[in-house]
Design a protein around this motif. Sequence first.
Motif, PDB file in Angstrom:
ATOM      1  N   THR A 141       9.814   2.660 -16.965  1.00 39.93           N
ATOM      2  CA  THR A 141       8.753   1.682 -16.726  1.00 39.93           C
ATOM      3  C   THR A 141       8.682   0.562 -17.750  1.00 39.93           C
ATOM      4  O   THR A 141       7.993  -0.433 -17.526  1.00 39.93           O
ATOM      5  N   GLU A 142       9.336   0.751 -18.909  1.00 37.42           N
ATOM      6  CA  GLU A 142       8.984  -0.154 -20.019  1.00 37.42           C
ATOM      7  C   GLU A 142       9.313  -1.618 -19.743  1.00 37.42           C
ATOM      8  O   GLU A 142       8.582  -2.499 -20.177  1.00 37.42           O
ATOM      9  N   ASP A 143      10.398  -1.893 -19.008  1.00 36.79           N
ATOM     10  CA  ASP A 143      10.679  -3.305 -18.754  1.00 36.79           C
ATOM     11  C   ASP A 143       9.649  -3.911 -17.810  1.00 36.79           C
ATOM     12  O   ASP A 143       9.302  -5.087 -17.940  1.00 36.79           O
ATOM     13  N   ALA A 144       9.150  -3.100 -16.887  1.00 35.11           N
ATOM     14  CA  ALA A 144       8.086  -3.597 -15.998  1.00 35.11           C
ATOM     15  C   ALA A 144       6.807  -3.848 -16.793  1.00 35.11           C
ATOM     16  O   ALA A 144       6.110  -4.854 -16.578  1.00 35.11           O
ATOM     17  N   HIS A 145       6.489  -2.959 -17.735  1.00 33.57           N
ATOM     18  CA  HIS A 145       5.332  -3.212 -18.611  1.00 33.57           C
ATOM     19  C   HIS A 145       5.531  -4.546 -19.337  1.00 33.57           C
ATOM     20  O   HIS A 145       4.630  -5.377 -19.407  1.00 33.57           O
ATOM     21  N   ARG A 146       6.739  -4.738 -19.884  1.00 32.98           N
ATOM     22  CA  ARG A 146       7.032  -5.960 -20.653  1.00 32.98           C
ATOM     23  C   ARG A 146       6.826  -7.201 -19.779  1.00 32.98           C
ATOM     24  O   ARG A 146       6.161  -8.168 -20.195  1.00 32.98           O
ATOM     25  N   ILE A 147       7.363  -7.180 -18.575  1.00 33.92           N
ATOM     26  CA  ILE A 147       7.225  -8.330 -17.670  1.00 33.92           C
ATOM     27  C   ILE A 147       5.756  -8.555 -17.314  1.00 33.92           C
ATOM     28  O   ILE A 147       5.265  -9.688 -17.268  1.00 33.92           O
ATOM     29  N   ALA A 148       5.027  -7.458 -17.094  1.00 35.04           N
ATOM     30  CA  ALA A 148       3.599  -7.570 -16.758  1.00 35.04           C
ATOM     31  C   ALA A 148       2.809  -8.170 -17.921  1.00 35.04           C
ATOM     32  O   ALA A 148       1.906  -8.993 -17.719  1.00 35.04           O
ATOM     33  N   PHE A 149       3.144  -7.779 -19.152  1.00 34.46           N
ATOM     34  CA  PHE A 149       2.489  -8.395 -20.322  1.00 34.46           C
ATOM     35  C   PHE A 149       2.753  -9.900 -20.297  1.00 34.46           C
ATOM     36  O   PHE A 149       1.823 -10.706 -20.459  1.00 34.46           O
ATOM     37  N   ASN A 150       4.012 -10.302 -20.088  1.00 39.60           N
ATOM     38  CA  ASN A 150       4.365 -11.725 -20.108  1.00 39.60           C
ATOM     39  C   ASN A 150       3.629 -12.493 -19.004  1.00 39.60           C
ATOM     40  O   ASN A 150       3.185 -13.626 -19.217  1.00 39.60           O
ATOM     41  N   ARG A 151       3.482 -11.877 -17.834  1.00 43.39           N
ATOM     42  CA  ARG A 151       2.738 -12.541 -16.747  1.00 43.39           C
ATOM     43  C   ARG A 151       1.274 -12.716 -17.127  1.00 43.39           C
ATOM     44  O   ARG A 151       0.651 -13.736 -16.819  1.00 43.39           O
ATOM     45  N   ALA A 152       0.720 -11.707 -17.787  1.00 45.52           N
ATOM     46  CA  ALA A 152      -0.690 -11.799 -18.217  1.00 45.52           C
ATOM     47  C   ALA A 152      -0.857 -12.901 -19.264  1.00 45.52           C
ATOM     48  O   ALA A 152      -1.838 -13.655 -19.239  1.00 45.52           O
ATOM     49  N   PHE A 153       0.115 -13.020 -20.171  1.00 48.59           N
ATOM     50  CA  PHE A 153       0.029 -14.084 -21.189  1.00 48.59           C
ATOM     51  C   PHE A 153       0.066 -15.450 -20.501  1.00 48.59           C
ATOM     52  O   PHE A 153      -0.760 -16.321 -20.803  1.00 48.59           O
ATOM     53  N   ALA A 154       1.009 -15.625 -19.577  1.00 50.01           N
ATOM     54  CA  ALA A 154       1.139 -16.920 -18.892  1.00 50.01           C
ATOM     55  C   ALA A 154      -0.143 -17.241 -18.119  1.00 50.01           C
ATOM     56  O   ALA A 154      -0.633 -18.375 -18.162  1.00 50.01           O
ATOM     57  N   GLU A 155      -0.678 -16.236 -17.452  1.00 51.65           N
ATOM     58  CA  GLU A 155      -1.903 -16.453 -16.655  1.00 51.65           C
ATOM     59  C   GLU A 155      -3.078 -16.846 -17.546  1.00 51.65           C
ATOM     60  O   GLU A 155      -3.989 -17.541 -17.112  1.00 51.65           O
ATOM     61  N   ASN A 156      -3.051 -16.409 -18.790  1.00 56.07           N
ATOM     62  CA  ASN A 156      -4.122 -16.744 -19.731  1.00 56.07           C
ATOM     63  C   ASN A 156      -3.751 -17.936 -20.615  1.00 56.07           C
ATOM     64  O   ASN A 156      -4.341 -18.148 -21.672  1.00 56.07           O
ATOM     65  N   LYS A 157      -2.759 -18.714 -20.172  1.00 55.35           N
ATOM     66  CA  LYS A 157      -2.325 -19.940 -20.866  1.00 55.35           C
ATOM     67  C   LYS A 157      -1.911 -19.684 -22.317  1.00 55.35           C
ATOM     68  O   LYS A 157      -2.149 -20.496 -23.213  1.00 55.35           O
ATOM     69  N   LEU A 158      -1.309 -18.531 -22.553  1.00 55.57           N
ATOM     70  CA  LEU A 158      -0.791 -18.217 -23.895  1.00 55.57           C
ATOM     71  C   LEU A 158       0.727 -18.371 -23.847  1.00 55.57           C
ATOM     72  O   LEU A 158       1.368 -17.835 -22.948  1.00 55.57           O
ATOM     73  N   ASP A 159       1.291 -19.111 -24.804  1.00 60.27           N
ATOM     74  CA  ASP A 159       2.748 -19.341 -24.749  1.00 60.27           C
ATOM     75  C   ASP A 159       3.502 -18.220 -25.475  1.00 60.27           C
ATOM     76  O   ASP A 159       4.423 -18.468 -26.231  1.00 60.27           O
ATOM     77  N   TRP A 160       3.067 -16.972 -25.249  1.00 56.51           N
ATOM     78  CA  TRP A 160       3.740 -15.831 -25.872  1.00 56.51           C
ATOM     79  C   TRP A 160       4.775 -15.286 -24.893  1.00 56.51           C
ATOM     80  O   TRP A 160       4.523 -15.201 -23.701  1.00 56.51           O
ATOM     81  N   ASN A 161       5.928 -14.903 -25.444  1.00 59.21           N
ATOM     82  CA  ASN A 161       6.937 -14.283 -24.591  1.00 59.21           C
ATOM     83  C   ASN A 161       7.542 -13.084 -25.317  1.00 59.21           C
ATOM     84  O   ASN A 161       8.088 -13.238 -26.398  1.00 59.21           O
ATOM     85  N   TRP A 162       7.404 -11.912 -24.717  1.00 56.36           N
ATOM     86  CA  TRP A 162       7.982 -10.712 -25.306  1.00 56.36           C
ATOM     87  C   TRP A 162       9.357 -10.477 -24.677  1.00 56.36           C
ATOM     88  O   TRP A 162       9.451 -10.025 -23.527  1.00 56.36           O
ATOM     89  N   ASP A 163      10.425 -10.822 -25.430  1.00 55.65           N
ATOM     90  CA  ASP A 163      11.767 -10.530 -24.900  1.00 55.65           C
ATOM     91  C   ASP A 163      12.123  -9.077 -25.234  1.00 55.65           C
ATOM     92  O   ASP A 163      11.357  -8.370 -25.911  1.00 55.65           O
ATOM     93  N   VAL A 164      13.299  -8.642 -24.769  1.00 49.87           N
ATOM     94  CA  VAL A 164      13.663  -7.226 -24.899  1.00 49.87           C
ATOM     95  C   VAL A 164      13.710  -6.801 -26.371  1.00 49.87           C
ATOM     96  O   VAL A 164      13.210  -5.734 -26.745  1.00 49.87           O
TER      97      VAL A 164
END
Length: 232
Positions: free
Chosen positions: A17-40
Motif C-alpha cells: 500500500t505504501e506507494d498508494a499512501h504516498r500518492i494520496a498524500f501528494n494529492r492532498a497537498f496539491a488540493e490544499n495548494k501546498l507545493d510539497w511533493n513526496w518522491d519515493v
Amino acid sequence: MEIKAIIFDVDGTLADTEDAHRIAFNRAFAENKLDWNWDVALYDRLLEVTGGKERIRYFIETCLPNFVKPDDYEGFVKNLHAVKTGHYTAMLRDGLIPLRPGIKQLIADARRAGIMLAIATTTSPENVATLLEVGLGKDWADYFSANGCGDIVPHKKPAPDIYEWVLRELKLNPADCIAIEDSHNGLCSALAAGIKTYITTNPYTRKQDFTGAAAVFDGLNDLPGFYRIIGL
Ligand code: XBP
Ligand code: MG
C-alpha cells in the motif's frame, strides 16, 4: 507451540500500500495548494515515522524549517490527513491495491484450522475496512476477532501498544500468537509485546534491519513452505 492466533500488520503486509499512501498524500497537498511533493526517496525516509498525521508533522519539522504553522496546527494536519484518506480510499475502491499473493489463501486456511485472526496497524479503521472489503468481501470483519487500528492507542509502532491492545481483545498470551509484519518498526512493536514475528518484505522495507524476527520472507507465494517454517 500451538498457534492460536495470527496477528496481521496491514500496510506492506496484507497489501503493498505504501506507494498508494504516498500518492494520496501528494494529492492532498496539491488540493490544499501546498507545493510539497513526496518522491519515493523522501517517502522512504519519512516511513521511519508510522502514522500519516505523525508523518506529516515529522516532514514539517525536519524538511521545512521556514514553514509558518497556522494557529490551529493540529486542525491543519488533521484536515490534510482526512483529505489524504479520501484519496487513498478512492484508490482502494477503484481496485488499484490488491492483497499480496498468498494472503487470501492464508486467511482461508487459518480459519479452516480454527486459528483466530487479528489486525494490528497504525493506519485508520477506514483504510483497513476499505482494503479488506474490496479484497475479502463485505463480511471481512467477521473473520477477525480483533481489529486494532490507528489512534485507539496512545503510541503507534514501534511502541508495543497496538499489539498489547490486540492481545487484550483476544484474551490470549503473546506466546499463543504470531505476528506477520513487513517493517522494522512493526517488528519492534510486535517483539516489544512479546510476540514471535515473521517478516514479509516489500520494496520499501527490503533493506531494513529485521534482527529478532523468527524468519524473513520476500512474500507468501510459497504458502506450504511458510507453513512448514512456522510449524502449521
Ligand atoms: C503503516 C503506516 C501508515 C501508513 C499511512 O505502518 O505507517 O501510517 O503509511 O496510514 P504499519 P495513515 O504498516 O506498521 O502499520 O495515513 O492512515 O496513518
Ligand atoms: Mg507495515
